[in-house]
Design an enzyme around this catalytic site. Structure first.
Site: not given
Length: 285
Positions: A59, A240
């Site tokens: 991230h 995701e």
């Protein structure tokens, strides 16, 4: 030879890790979330692997917009918890398995999948939160971990089909490793959530549970779902979930074996404006 004995699927919500780190797991808001992992922690103690191949996405800690590999395989001996802006999480160092990583790299690249190989990198909540919800708060993680990053942040991202086929290649690689190892593969991320824009806070219970049904019963068909369906139905971050298809593709049944046993299934909303999904499948081999 090494063998994949089970696959684990779970959301990797950063606030879940914060709740654990701050001792808030029994607060009314968080208690239902962590209750869903109580069975899983006991199951893992009874079915402790030697190595977990953990599929997650970075991230913006190890990689930035300057360089984002589509698939990155950790080949190092250890990986420190990342500082995501408020200091590293108080969790153990992640220890890798360089020998198995190197073997997987050789096998999968020769199987026509291009991988970026990473010898040093910090690992963020995408990897450490799944370890925490499954293992609790030990002084050391009870197994080796091979980190496997997938770009699901910056488009273009890999298709579900590509991820599913990559899982099959990973299974072939693991099973050709000449050492008796119990390996689990974990797919993380999701479920439905959107963190920005007009639809911020989107959660789609019906779609999420249908995804779990299809992941169990017909993952090959599920792998053909286009990105736009993930985004439309599960929010901008719902894509995701293609990472779960890597783990599912590594299971025996999609490679001619028996159907897996569903050991645990859990779903809860909300957790920091995200749907929590969790599943444990055991191979019957």
């Amino acid at each position: 030879m090494a063998r994949i004995t089970a696959s684990v699927y779970t959301s990797h919500i950063p606030a879940v890790g914060v709740a654990m780190d701050l001792g808030k797991t029994q607060e009314p808001y968080w208690q239902p979330v962590f209750e869903g992992y109580e069975y899983s922690k006991e199951w893992l103690k009874e079915n402790k692997p030697d190595v977990v191949f953990l599929v997650y996405n970075d991230h913006g800690t190890a990689f930035s917009l300057e360089m984002i590999p589509t698939f990155a395989l950790g080949t190092g001996a250890e990986y420190p918890p990342a500082d995501e802006g408020w200091g590293p999480r108080p969790v153990p160092m992640v220890h890798g398995h360089p020998e198995l990583s190197a073997h997987i790299a050789q096998s999968v690249i020769q199987d026509d999948f291009d991988l970026t190989l990473i010898n040093e990198m910090p690992v963020d909540h995408g990897l450490t939160v799944p370890l925490s919800v499954m293992c609790g708060q030990p002084e050391a993680w009870p197994f080796k971990v091979i980190p496997f990053h997938v770009n699901v942040v910056q488009y273009p991202v890999p298709s579900g089909k590509r991820c599913f086929e990559l899982g099959q290649a990973i299974r072939r690689a693991v099973e050709s490793f000449d050492e008796d190892l119990n390996v689990q593969i974990w797919g993380t991320g999701g479920m439905s959530h959107q963190l920005q824009g007009a639809r911020a806070g989107l959660i789609n219970r019906e779609w999420d549970n249908a995804f779990l049904d299809r992941l169990i019963a017909d993952p090959a068909d599920l792998s053909n779902m286009p990105h736009i369906d993930y985004v439309r139905e599960a929010g901008s971050e719902g894509v995701e979930l293609v990472m779960w298809l890597i783990a599912r593709g590594a299971m025996a049944d999609v490679n001619g074996g028996a159907a897996p046993t569903v050991k645990h299934r859990f779903y809860h909303v909300p957790a920091s404006n995200t749907a929590v999904g969790h599943l444990i499948l055991e191979n019957n081999i």
